[in-house]
Enzyme design. Structure first.
Site, PDB file in Angstrom:
ATOM      1  CG  ASP A   1      30.489 -69.332  -9.827  1.00 16.31           C
ATOM      2  OD1 ASP A   1      31.034 -68.287 -10.223  1.00 16.31           O
ATOM      3  OD2 ASP A   1      29.537 -69.351  -9.022  1.00 16.31           O
TER       4      ASP A   1
ATOM      5  CE1 TYR B   1      34.156 -54.848 -19.631  1.00 14.72           C
ATOM      6  CE2 TYR B   1      34.933 -52.999 -20.951  1.00 14.72           C
ATOM      7  CZ  TYR B   1      34.997 -54.342 -20.608  1.00 14.72           C
ATOM      8  OH  TYR B   1      35.903 -55.166 -21.239  1.00 14.72           O
TER       9      TYR B   1
END
Length: 290
Positions: free
Chosen positions: A44, A134
């Site tokens: 992660d 984004y």
């Protein structure tokens, strides 16, 4: 060299798995998504401690970051998550490499441009003017990496496709084989990028890395309409009537760049990279898919 790849089960990560087999380097492939039958270490990248641990465990000297939040429309309503994955996570990777004197190769996007109207290819030093969440979060990621002071190479790419995962090429292969008619926008121009070609370029860059921001896509320019026409032609999907249309016929929560062709002069001159023309690479990908 021991090299860590993040987002290894995505398009580019899978292509790096293939091309890295021809190198003497040792690769550790990581992702949060596990795929049956594919060796992947869980990592992660929003967890700095976990990154430091894996860097120490495998004596990592370079990281190739292929991980990102890439759903352009969904990012508009998931800004916090997009910022975490596209800006904070790359900063974590940069910090980890800074601490060991390593190199971070980070993949960014043509979406850092788009708000200002222009019709000449975008250069690396051009000001970022993203039109949505984004692109904004990806630009933040670039800025945060540079601010850490680590050794970095940021590669902006565009219109990525491959044999792996979900992408425009595979979607259009399916639609042009199953629908009698299709409308595709012709007022957004850029250049498709075969992820395999980008993976090969990264292998070349790793041989003698020079810090900085670079642009990489295949050569040439086309619209999404042109891209679709070539996909259908190469796949011999001749029964679909493909028609050009304007972007406003497909309402979207974010305005996509109308012209995001990338100038690749710098990467070619710095690393001596030969870049294939977009139709040649598309033909290779479709032949592999067939």
């Amino acid at each position: 060299m021991n090299i860590l790849v993040t987002g290894a089960n995505g398009q580019l990560g899978n292509e790096i798995r293939i091309v890295s087999k021809n190198t003497a380097d040792n690769y550790i492939f990581t992702d949060v998504n596990q795929v049956e039958g594919v060796e992947t270490t869980y990592l992660d990248i929003t967890d700095l401690v976990a990154i430091r641990d894996i860097v120490a465990k495998y004596n990592i000297q370079a990281i190739i970051n292929c991980a990102a939040y890439t759903n352009v429309d969904a990012a508009e309503t998931n800004e916090a998550l997009a910022e975490k994955l596209n800006a904070d996570a790359p900063e974590n990777l940069a910090k980890a490499m800074k601490e060991v004197g390593g190199l971070l190769i980070h993949i960014s996007t043509d979406y850092v441009f788009g708000k200002e109207p222009y019709n000449t290819p975008c250069k690396e030093d051009q000001e970022g003017t993203p039109t949505g969440v984004y692109g904004t979060t990806k630009l933040h990621g670039e800025q945060k990496i540079i601010a850490t002071g680590c050794k970095y190479i940021i590669i902006r790419t565009a219109w990525l496709y491959s044999e792996f995962g979900k992408n425009f090429c595979k979607t259009m292969l399916n639609l042009t084989s199953s629908k009698p008619q299709l409308k595709v926008v012709f007022d957004q121009c850029g250049t498709p990028t075969y992820a395999y070609d980008l993976a090969l370029a990264i292998m070349e860059i790793l041989k003698s890395p020079v810090v900085g921001i670079y642009h990489y896509s295949n050569e040439g320019v086309c619209s999404w309409y042109d891209f679709t026409k070539m996909i259908a032609d190469y796949a011999e999907n001749t029964n679909c009537d493909i028609q050009p249309c304007h972007s406003d016929e497909f309402p979207s929560p974010v305005t996509r760049p109308a012209y995001s062709v990338l100038d690749k002069t710098k990467i070619k001159q710095t690393f001596g990279i030969q870049i294939p023309y977009w139709t040649d690479s598309l033909k290779r990908c479709i032949n592999n898919l067939k």
